[in-house]
Structure formats: C-alpha cells, structure tokens
Design a protein around this motif. Structure first.
Motif, PDB file in Angstrom:
ATOM      1  N   ALA A   8       0.840  -1.204   0.000  1.00  0.00           N
ATOM      2  CA  ALA A   8       0.000   0.000   0.000  1.00  0.00           C
ATOM      3  C   ALA A   8       0.874   1.253   0.000  1.00  0.00           C
ATOM      4  N   ARG A   9       0.517   2.206  -0.849  1.00  0.00           N
ATOM      5  CA  ARG A   9       1.260   3.466  -0.939  1.00  0.00           C
ATOM      6  C   ARG A   9       0.449   4.663  -0.452  1.00  0.00           C
ATOM      7  N   ARG A  10      -0.872   4.543  -0.515  1.00  0.00           N
ATOM      8  CA  ARG A  10      -1.752   5.629  -0.081  1.00  0.00           C
ATOM      9  C   ARG A  10      -2.773   5.029   0.892  1.00  0.00           C
ATOM     10  N   ILE A  11      -2.700   5.456   2.146  1.00  0.00           N
ATOM     11  CA  ILE A  11      -3.498   4.838   3.209  1.00  0.00           C
ATOM     12  C   ILE A  11      -4.345   5.892   3.913  1.00  0.00           C
ATOM     13  N   VAL A  12      -5.592   5.567   4.168  1.00  0.00           N
ATOM     14  CA  VAL A  12      -6.476   6.421   4.967  1.00  0.00           C
ATOM     15  C   VAL A  12      -6.741   5.703   6.286  1.00  0.00           C
ATOM     16  N   SER A  13      -6.576   6.416   7.387  1.00  0.00           N
ATOM     17  CA  SER A  13      -6.799   5.856   8.719  1.00  0.00           C
ATOM     18  C   SER A  13      -8.096   6.410   9.289  1.00  0.00           C
ATOM     19  N   LEU A  14      -8.993   5.515   9.679  1.00  0.00           N
ATOM     20  CA  LEU A  14     -10.299   5.932  10.190  1.00  0.00           C
ATOM     21  C   LEU A  14     -10.459   5.678  11.688  1.00  0.00           C
ATOM     22  N   ALA A  15      -9.346   5.649  12.400  1.00  0.00           N
ATOM     23  CA  ALA A  15      -9.368   5.538  13.867  1.00  0.00           C
ATOM     24  C   ALA A  15      -8.048   6.086  14.391  1.00  0.00           C
ATOM     25  N   PRO A  16      -8.085   6.862  15.483  1.00  0.00           N
ATOM     26  CA  PRO A  16      -6.835   7.403  16.024  1.00  0.00           C
ATOM     27  C   PRO A  16      -5.810   6.332  16.353  1.00  0.00           C
ATOM     28  N   HIS A  17      -6.263   5.197  16.912  1.00  0.00           N
ATOM     29  CA  HIS A  17      -5.290   4.157  17.255  1.00  0.00           C
ATOM     30  C   HIS A  17      -4.692   3.532  15.995  1.00  0.00           C
ATOM     31  N   ALA A  18      -5.480   3.494  14.907  1.00  0.00           N
ATOM     32  CA  ALA A  18      -4.970   2.950  13.647  1.00  0.00           C
ATOM     33  C   ALA A  18      -3.867   3.840  13.085  1.00  0.00           C
ATOM     34  N   THR A  19      -4.022   5.142  13.266  1.00  0.00           N
ATOM     35  CA  THR A  19      -2.972   6.071  12.835  1.00  0.00           C
ATOM     36  C   THR A  19      -1.673   5.764  13.565  1.00  0.00           C
ATOM     37  N   GLU A  20      -1.768   5.508  14.861  1.00  0.00           N
ATOM     38  CA  GLU A  20      -0.574   5.181  15.646  1.00  0.00           C
ATOM     39  C   GLU A  20       0.011   3.835  15.234  1.00  0.00           C
ATOM     40  N   LEU A  21      -0.847   2.871  14.966  1.00  0.00           N
ATOM     41  CA  LEU A  21      -0.361   1.560  14.529  1.00  0.00           C
ATOM     42  C   LEU A  21       0.403   1.675  13.212  1.00  0.00           C
ATOM     43  N   LEU A  22      -0.123   2.460  12.290  1.00  0.00           N
ATOM     44  CA  LEU A  22       0.516   2.619  10.990  1.00  0.00           C
ATOM     45  C   LEU A  22       1.883   3.283  11.127  1.00  0.00           C
ATOM     46  N   HIS A  23       1.965   4.300  11.970  1.00  0.00           N
ATOM     47  CA  HIS A  23       3.261   4.946  12.198  1.00  0.00           C
ATOM     48  C   HIS A  23       4.247   3.955  12.804  1.00  0.00           C
ATOM     49  N   ALA A  24       3.778   3.176  13.771  1.00  0.00           N
ATOM     50  CA  ALA A  24       4.662   2.191  14.396  1.00  0.00           C
ATOM     51  C   ALA A  24       5.136   1.158  13.381  1.00  0.00           C
ATOM     52  N   ALA A  25       4.271   0.830  12.425  1.00  0.00           N
ATOM     53  CA  ALA A  25       4.601  -0.167  11.413  1.00  0.00           C
ATOM     54  C   ALA A  25       5.520   0.381  10.333  1.00  0.00           C
ATOM     55  N   GLY A  26       5.870   1.669  10.413  1.00  0.00           N
ATOM     56  CA  GLY A  26       6.756   2.272   9.422  1.00  0.00           C
ATOM     57  C   GLY A  26       6.045   2.835   8.221  1.00  0.00           C
ATOM     58  N   ALA A  27       4.707   2.940   8.295  1.00  0.00           N
ATOM     59  CA  ALA A  27       3.922   3.399   7.155  1.00  0.00           C
ATOM     60  C   ALA A  27       3.344   4.788   7.360  1.00  0.00           C
ATOM     61  N   GLY A  28       3.866   5.537   8.306  1.00  0.00           N
ATOM     62  CA  GLY A  28       3.310   6.852   8.603  1.00  0.00           C
ATOM     63  C   GLY A  28       3.331   7.804   7.427  1.00  0.00           C
ATOM     64  N   GLU A  29       4.388   7.773   6.630  1.00  0.00           N
ATOM     65  CA  GLU A  29       4.507   8.694   5.500  1.00  0.00           C
ATOM     66  C   GLU A  29       3.530   8.367   4.381  1.00  0.00           C
ATOM     67  N   ARG A  30       2.871   7.233   4.460  1.00  0.00           N
ATOM     68  CA  ARG A  30       1.933   6.823   3.416  1.00  0.00           C
ATOM     69  C   ARG A  30       0.483   7.177   3.759  1.00  0.00           C
TER      70      ARG A  30
END
Length: 298
Positions: free
Chosen positions: A37-59
């Motif tokens: 995935a290159r373009r990701i939309v996060s629909l929950a605050p905790h999901a945003t944090e999970l994505l950043h932790a997973a190294g995908a924050g810039e996406r």
C-alpha cells in the motif's frame, strides 16, 4: 519455536503467489493487495498510531478527528470522525488501503469497500493482538522490518512493566472511565487484561459489556483497594474527588485513588504499553496498604 521465528513466519505467510500480499484482519476478513500500500487512509486514532509504528506513517493521506499522535499526524487532512466520514473525499484521495475499526460508521466504510478499496479492520482483543496488528500492517505496507522493531519494543515494554506481577498479592481495582454517570470496564476489555497482568483484579470482571454503567452503591459493595481513573493527559477529573465522601471504601480510606493517561491506555495502539506501565505503577502503590489491612472481598 521461538517468538522471533514465529513473527518472521507470519510476515512471510502474508506474501502469496504472483507477488500478492494477503493478511487476515481482526474481523476475520482476508485483505489482499497486489503490491504494498502506498496511499493509506486511517479511520481511527489508534490505527494512525499503529501505521506509524509499522513504518507506514509517511503513506497516510487522510485521518479522522482525534488522530493526535504522533505529532505529525495532526497536520494530515481530516476526512471525518467516528460518527461520519466524507466518502467522496476519501475516494478522491485514491487510497489503496483503508484502516478502520468496527465503531467508525460501518455503513459508510462499507461503501468504500463496495468501490473496491481494501479495508483492514483493527480491533485487537488481547494485548499482544496490538503487536499482531502492527505486524499485519507492516506486511500490507511492505515495511515489515520497521514493524518488527516496533513489535519487539512493544512486547519488551509490556513484559518489563508486568514482570513479577503474577507472584505478588492481588489488588482489587475499580477502573473508572467516566463519572456522573459512572462507567467502568468489563472483564473482556483490554484494560481489564492489563489490570490482571499488573497483578490486580478488576472488581467488575464478571460484567460482559466492554464499558458498562455501574452504580455508586455497586462500587461501594465491591470494596476496591485501588480506584484508578483514565483521563486525557492524566489530568485528575473533578468527578474522581466525589469518592472522598465514602471513607468506608478501602481505596478511599487508604488514599489509593490514582489517575493514568487515557490517551495511552484507552487506545489499542503502540502506546498501550506505556499505559500498562502507568497502571502497574498505580497498582503497585496500592498493594502495601491493601494487604497490610487484609481487606476481604465482597
């Protein structure tokens, strides 16, 4: 089989023939992507944090209101909140992955799925399930090495915070998430699991609802040895001081009323480990007073 080997195996199993990436989310649905995935939309605050932790924050190209961590998430476009999202705006962002949770307007999220957008539902039911979600999102984003580092750190933090707790005397804990009316957490909630891991006992563990309302009389009858409240920034809420009038409650009598940061402990994200550490500290402070008096349960 070591945990490290198992983690590597799980990530490896996410990749199937023809270069596809496949994982199963917390709702039991299979998520299949032809490429990371290159373009990701996060629909929950905790999901945003999970994505950043997973190294995908810039996406991440869009978030919902309340996505305040890490700080860079606050600058991202807001596409709605837990009650309503802007479906057309999200579609215009051309996401190849949406990460949500069951309580973000499921009917509207279903419209995104109907348009062919991959939707991953994050709803971990165990503490280690948070780590598993980081691994899965790392697989979907093609950032498995960064995710593995975050997972290792998360598990080490939880293990460090709870070390030796199983061998200590139990503390009866009333965990309050809101006052007037009074809300607590049931036995299936992640916070209840954290109480157990810290060597505590949730006095309302028998309740099956995640966040049930209880009466003041029920709390008094439960005779908690520690009262712990979750509040944003660990700022002591005014409603917590109302317990001071009930001096017969062991936690009140022994001044074992504590506050932890809800922004950490109320989100099933990577900072939950920090919340567990705060919770364990509060329970540990209450333990000497609780067991010096040997207060019986109800």
């Amino acid at each position: 089989m070591t945990r490290a080997f198992l983690c590597a195996l799980l990530v490896a199993c996410a990749h199937v023939a023809h270069g596809e990436i496949r994982v199963v989310d917390d709702a039991g649905a299979a998520i299949v992507l032809p490429a990371p995935a290159r373009r990701i939309v996060s629909l929950a605050p905790h999901a945003t944090e999970l994505l950043h932790a997973a190294g995908a924050g810039e996406r991440i190209v869009g978030v919902v209101k309340g996505s305040n961590h890490p700080p860079e998430a606050r600058a991202l476009p807001v596409v709605g909140d837990v009650h309503a999202i802007d479906v057309e705006r999200i579609v215009a962002m051309r996401p190849d992955l949406v990460v949500t949770w069951p309580y973000t307007t499921p009917a509207q999220v279903g419209k995104l799925a109907a348009r062919g957008i991959a939707v991953f539902t994050s709803d971990p039911h165990t503490i280690d399930g948070i780590a598993t979600d980081i691994e899965r999102l790392g697989a979907l984003a093609g950032t498995a090495p960064a995710a593995a580092t975050a997972v290792r750190r998360f598990r080490e933090q939880v293990a460090g915070a709870t070390a030796g707790a199983a061998d200590r005397a139990k503390v009866r804990v009333f965990y309050q998430i809101w006052g007037e009316p009074t809300y607590t957490i049931g036995g299936r909630h992640l916070i209840s699991q954290a109480i157990d891991a810290c060597g505590g006992e949730n006095v309302f563990a028998a309740l099956t609802l995640p966040a049930p309302q209880v009466s003041v009389e029920a709390v008094i009858a439960a005779r908690p040895q520690a009262i712990v409240a979750g509040a944003d920034g660990a700022a002591r809420p005014a409603w917590l001081d109302a317990w001071s009038r009930w001096s017969g409650v062991p936690a009140v009598r022994d001044r074992q009323i504590h506050v932890v940061d809800a922004d950490r402990l109320h989100r099933p994200g990577p900072r939950f480990a920090e919340g567990v550490a705060e919770l364990c500290e509060a329970i540990d402070r209450a333990r000497p007073a609780a067991h010096a008096r040997r207060v019986p349960g109800p």
